[in-house]
Scaffold this active site. Structure first.
Site, PDB file in Angstrom:
ATOM      1  N   CYS A 148       2.839  -4.714   7.003  1.00  0.00           N
ATOM      2  CA  CYS A 148       2.937  -4.251   5.475  1.00  0.00           C
ATOM      3  C   CYS A 148       3.812  -3.816   4.711  1.00  0.00           C
ATOM      4  O   CYS A 148       4.673  -3.186   5.334  1.00  0.00           O
ATOM      5  CB  CYS A 148       1.324  -3.651   5.409  1.00  0.00           C
ATOM      6  SG  CYS A 148       0.120  -4.408   5.741  1.00  0.00           S
ATOM      7  N   HIS A 201       0.949  -1.029  -0.088  1.00  0.00           N
ATOM      8  CA  HIS A 201       0.163   0.079  -0.029  1.00  0.00           C
ATOM      9  C   HIS A 201       0.819   1.248  -0.071  1.00  0.00           C
ATOM     10  O   HIS A 201       2.097   1.057   0.235  1.00  0.00           O
ATOM     11  CB  HIS A 201      -0.974  -0.022   0.987  1.00  0.00           C
ATOM     12  CG  HIS A 201      -0.317   0.134   2.619  1.00  0.00           C
ATOM     13  ND1 HIS A 201       0.314   0.971   3.061  1.00  0.00           N
ATOM     14  CD2 HIS A 201      -0.171  -0.901   3.498  1.00  0.00           C
ATOM     15  CE1 HIS A 201       0.801   0.902   4.229  1.00  0.00           C
ATOM     16  NE2 HIS A 201       0.296  -0.430   4.643  1.00  0.00           N
TER      17      HIS A 201
END
Length: 224
Positions: free
Chosen positions: A178, A162
């Protein structure tokens, strides 16, 4: 001359405010103007502040993985999208901090434009002040303009590629697992990776022998 307690307290507050102001000013240096995207506006990265090695670029890359595979080298903070002729598009990334590192194979089973962010329960336990969710497009949404959701055997691993609202964290161990990218880079990757794209996150291991063994074990289970 001795300072009164009130003077000491006020001095400490003033110093804290000054430090916060300096930190805010330094953060602003990482942005340069804005860009419109699918109905939302985001702050563009000031790439003049970015070390050239973290900028998106085509490089020579030798891998046994098929063309189109995404490989993340967590130790060196690079994400590679494998292309033809032993080349890859290399992106600088931020990865999991100590205690949140993981590795394994997965596939991109979902993609989202301006995704909503919902902190997982474990994260909210560690940080009770976190909101239940943050709407997509909000300036405080840490996912930025795109998210690619990683699944294994049909199940969500909880990990994503992301964007970020902290471009200075690219090239560091900063996340809760992440893979963070410059907003411009995750927009680029999003366009290049269809649903079903294979991904491989390499183990964060310095010793080559241990790393080789870990790579041999990648197919044995879900991301660690």
């Amino acid at each position: 001359m001795l300072l009164s307690r009130r003077e000491v307290v006020l001095g400490g507050i003033a110093a804290a405010v000054l430090h916060a102001g300096e930190a805010s000013a330094a953060a602003k240096d990482w942005f340069s103007g804005t860009a419109a995207d699918n109905g939302f506006t985001y702050r563009k990265t000031n790439f003049s502040k970015v070390n050239p090695k973290w900028r998106r670029q085509v490089v020579k890359y030798y891998s046994s993985e098929p063309v189109g595979t995404v490989v993340v080298d967590t130790r060196h903070h690079f994400l590679y999208l494998i292309m033809e002729n032993k080349t890859a598009i290399r992106y600088g990334v931020g990865v999991g901090k100590e205690g949140f590192k993981w590795f394994g194979r997965s596939t991109v089973d979902r993609k989202a434009l301006w995704p909503k962010w919902t902190p997982p329960p474990a994260m909210r336990q560690r940080n009770p002040d976190l909101p239940e969710s943050v709407a997509g497009g909000s300036p405080s949404n840490p996912l930025g303009p795109r998210a690619l959701y990683l699944h294994r055997d049909g199940a969500d691993t909880g990990y994503r590629f992301h964007g970020t609202i902290q471009p200075w964290s690219i090239g560091t161990d900063a996340s809760s697992g992440c893979i963070r990218m410059f907003n411009e880079d995750v927009i680029d990757l999003y366009q290049r990776c269809p649903i079903g794209t294979a991904t491989q996150v390499l183990p964060h291991i310095a010793d080559q022998a241990d790393r080789s063994q870990a790579l041999a074990d990648l197919d044995a289970g879900a991301p660690q």
